[in-house]
Design a protein around this motif. Sequence first.
Motif, short mmCIF file in Angstrom:
data_model
loop_
_atom_site.label_atom_id
_atom_site.label_comp_id
_atom_site.label_asym_id
_atom_site.label_seq_id
_atom_site.Cartn_x
_atom_site.Cartn_y
_atom_site.Cartn_z
N LEU A 94 0.85 -1.19 0.00
CA LEU A 94 0.00 0.00 0.00
C LEU A 94 0.89 1.24 0.00
N ARG A 142 -0.46 -6.50 -15.35
CA ARG A 142 -1.27 -6.15 -14.19
C ARG A 142 -2.74 -6.37 -14.52
N ALA A 192 -6.42 -5.08 -12.89
CA ALA A 192 -7.23 -4.33 -11.93
C ALA A 192 -8.59 -5.01 -11.78
N PRO A 218 -3.71 6.32 -8.22
CA PRO A 218 -4.72 5.34 -7.78
C PRO A 218 -5.10 4.35 -8.89
N GLU A 219 -5.06 4.78 -10.13
CA GLU A 219 -5.41 3.88 -11.23
C GLU A 219 -4.34 2.82 -11.50
N ASP A 220 -3.21 2.91 -10.83
CA ASP A 220 -2.20 1.86 -10.93
C ASP A 220 -2.51 0.69 -9.99
N THR A 221 -3.53 0.85 -9.16
CA THR A 221 -3.92 -0.22 -8.25
C THR A 221 -4.31 -1.47 -9.03
N GLN A 277 -0.04 -7.71 -4.90
CA GLN A 277 -1.02 -6.63 -4.89
C GLN A 277 -0.34 -5.29 -4.70
N VAL A 278 -0.70 -4.35 -5.54
CA VAL A 278 -0.27 -2.96 -5.40
C VAL A 278 -1.52 -2.11 -5.22
N THR A 279 -1.58 -1.37 -4.13
CA THR A 279 -2.72 -0.51 -3.85
C THR A 279 -2.21 0.91 -3.66
N VAL A 280 -2.75 1.83 -4.45
CA VAL A 280 -2.34 3.23 -4.37
C VAL A 280 -3.53 4.04 -3.85
N SER A 281 -3.35 4.67 -2.71
CA SER A 281 -4.43 5.44 -2.11
C SER A 281 -4.32 6.90 -2.54
#
Length: 119
Positions: free
Chosen positions: A11, A38, A40, A87-90, A114-118
């Motif tokens: 995260l 990736r 999504a 965030p769209e890289d999540t 998992q990659v989560t971009v807040s």
Amino acid sequence: QVQLVESGGGLVQAGGSLRLSCAASGTIFSIAAMNWYRQAPGKQRELVAAISSGGVTNYVDSMKGRFAISRDSAKNTVYLQMNSLKPEDTAVYYCNSEIHSGSGWMDYWGQGTQVTVSS
């Protein structure tokens, strides 16, 4: 038995950076291109970046300038440096490669990280 194992996901806040790693292990005679994909939620899996056995790189246009793929052939490892994350890289990021393990070339995938971009 050849395996691809990714690591480095997590995260991060928008604008931050992450470095993904993918190590190939097992009986390996040769590795062709190594790729990052990736996926999504609700979307198809898409190519992010690729690096040939000779080090030639290719990127999806939206990743150019923000992501950098590299490989350490001695370690059978590929990296993805991701900067200025949005965030769209999540997504779940997958490593992929064609590997010759002595019984011919086969296509292998990692389990994903998992990659989560807040925001």
